[in-house]
Motif scaffolding. Sequence first.
Motif, short mmCIF file in Angstrom:
data_model
loop_
_atom_site.label_atom_id
_atom_site.label_comp_id
_atom_site.label_asym_id
_atom_site.label_seq_id
_atom_site.Cartn_x
_atom_site.Cartn_y
_atom_site.Cartn_z
N SER A 162 -16.62 8.57 -51.69
CA SER A 162 -16.78 7.18 -52.09
C SER A 162 -16.68 6.28 -50.88
O SER A 162 -15.62 5.77 -50.54
N SER A 163 -17.81 6.13 -50.20
CA SER A 163 -17.78 5.33 -48.98
C SER A 163 -18.22 3.91 -49.24
O SER A 163 -18.79 3.26 -48.40
N GLY A 164 -17.97 3.42 -50.43
CA GLY A 164 -18.36 2.05 -50.75
C GLY A 164 -17.54 1.05 -49.99
O GLY A 164 -16.36 1.25 -49.77
N SER A 165 -18.16 -0.03 -49.60
CA SER A 165 -17.45 -1.06 -48.85
C SER A 165 -16.90 -2.10 -49.81
O SER A 165 -17.44 -3.17 -49.98
N SER A 166 -15.77 -1.71 -50.48
CA SER A 166 -15.21 -2.60 -51.47
C SER A 166 -14.76 -3.92 -50.87
O SER A 166 -14.55 -4.89 -51.57
N GLY A 167 -14.58 -3.95 -49.54
CA GLY A 167 -14.14 -5.19 -48.91
C GLY A 167 -15.29 -6.07 -48.50
O GLY A 167 -15.08 -7.05 -47.80
N SER A 168 -16.51 -5.75 -48.89
CA SER A 168 -17.65 -6.55 -48.43
C SER A 168 -17.91 -7.72 -49.35
O SER A 168 -17.65 -7.68 -50.54
N SER A 169 -18.44 -8.79 -48.76
CA SER A 169 -18.79 -9.97 -49.54
C SER A 169 -19.89 -10.71 -48.82
O SER A 169 -20.19 -10.44 -47.68
N THR A 201 -28.33 -6.71 -33.42
CA THR A 201 -27.74 -6.80 -32.09
C THR A 201 -26.24 -7.06 -32.19
O THR A 201 -25.83 -8.12 -32.66
N PRO A 202 -25.39 -6.09 -31.79
CA PRO A 202 -25.74 -4.77 -31.29
C PRO A 202 -26.18 -3.84 -32.42
O PRO A 202 -25.89 -4.10 -33.59
N GLN A 203 -26.83 -2.76 -32.04
CA GLN A 203 -27.35 -1.83 -33.03
C GLN A 203 -26.28 -0.83 -33.47
O GLN A 203 -26.38 -0.24 -34.55
N SER A 204 -25.24 -0.66 -32.66
CA SER A 204 -24.15 0.27 -32.96
C SER A 204 -22.82 -0.42 -32.72
O SER A 204 -22.63 -1.10 -31.71
N VAL A 205 -21.87 -0.24 -33.67
CA VAL A 205 -20.55 -0.85 -33.57
C VAL A 205 -19.49 0.21 -33.85
O VAL A 205 -19.65 1.02 -34.77
N ASN A 206 -18.41 0.19 -33.08
CA ASN A 206 -17.25 1.04 -33.35
C ASN A 206 -16.11 0.14 -33.83
O ASN A 206 -15.65 -0.72 -33.08
N ALA A 207 -15.67 0.35 -35.06
CA ALA A 207 -14.65 -0.51 -35.66
C ALA A 207 -13.44 0.32 -36.06
O ALA A 207 -13.57 1.49 -36.45
N SER A 208 -12.26 -0.29 -35.98
CA SER A 208 -11.01 0.37 -36.35
C SER A 208 -10.57 -0.09 -37.74
O SER A 208 -11.16 -1.00 -38.34
N LEU A 209 -9.52 0.55 -38.24
CA LEU A 209 -8.99 0.22 -39.56
C LEU A 209 -8.63 -1.26 -39.64
O LEU A 209 -7.97 -1.80 -38.75
N HIS A 210 -9.07 -1.92 -40.71
CA HIS A 210 -8.82 -3.33 -41.01
C HIS A 210 -9.63 -4.28 -40.13
O HIS A 210 -9.48 -5.51 -40.26
N ASP A 211 -10.47 -3.77 -39.24
CA ASP A 211 -11.40 -4.65 -38.53
C ASP A 211 -12.42 -5.21 -39.51
O ASP A 211 -12.59 -4.70 -40.62
N THR A 212 -13.11 -6.26 -39.08
CA THR A 212 -14.16 -6.87 -39.89
C THR A 212 -15.49 -6.78 -39.15
O THR A 212 -15.55 -7.05 -37.95
N MET A 215 -13.20 -3.05 -42.90
CA MET A 215 -13.05 -1.61 -42.70
C MET A 215 -11.75 -1.13 -43.34
O MET A 215 -10.72 -0.93 -42.69
N ASN A 216 -11.79 -0.96 -44.64
CA ASN A 216 -10.65 -0.51 -45.42
C ASN A 216 -10.49 1.01 -45.32
O ASN A 216 -11.39 1.71 -44.85
N PRO A 217 -9.34 1.55 -45.76
CA PRO A 217 -9.10 3.00 -45.65
C PRO A 217 -10.16 3.86 -46.32
O PRO A 217 -10.40 5.00 -45.89
N ASP A 218 -10.82 3.35 -47.37
CA ASP A 218 -11.79 4.18 -48.09
C ASP A 218 -13.09 4.40 -47.33
O ASP A 218 -13.87 5.29 -47.66
#
Length: 239
Positions: free
Chosen positions: A188-195, A59-70, A124-127
Amino acid sequence: MHSSSSAILVAVLALASCVAAQSASATGSATASAAPASVTHVITVANNQTADNGTAVFTPQSVNASLHDTVIFNFTEGTHSATQSTFANPCIPAHDTNSTINGFNSDLRPAGNGTAITQLVIVMNPDIINDTLWFFDQSTCGIGGVGVINAGNVTATWEPLDAFVRNAIRLNGTASTSSAAPASTGGSSGSSGSSGGSSGTSSSDGGSGSNSTGAALAVRVAPTVVLAPLLALAAALLV
């Protein structure tokens, strides 16, 4: 006017001009460096499910995020995961069906009844910002426990969220065998910024705009305080 007074006047006016120039430069730099505040999106992961419907797990099931958002997956109840997949294979980790995707995966996290809350953070990094990030819950994917970040233009891709939910239920945790099934965005859609951080409470706004505004105000006010006595001294010397 004595030559010494003239020399002092010239020096005072030169100093005032230097201070004013530095003020304009500092103000311009502060304005140029002030970037739009990023946004934090929180997806609550909880045990909101029935015997035949898991669509409310995220919840929510869908999110729209911009560059550098978390994007934060906040595990608050039950035992669930947030695991990246593809549109064609909703209940299979993305890397297992496409080795070029280094997808995020929280693994199963027991949160109890709010007694062991943890978080998975995706930056949400550039990659990855231009990719559609489909994800699922390992516990409830077969009954619709799935979601998406940046679904994009579903008219052009024919990959809407409701079709993804139906696909998950149809496959019930198995891999697709149809070569005609649409695949998720490659690369390469890996989320390198994830933790997997587990501390703090995230807000849904940027929250840091007031600090930059205060700094810019200080830059404008401080030189004015310096200029005032200099200009007064110059006026006195002109008398």
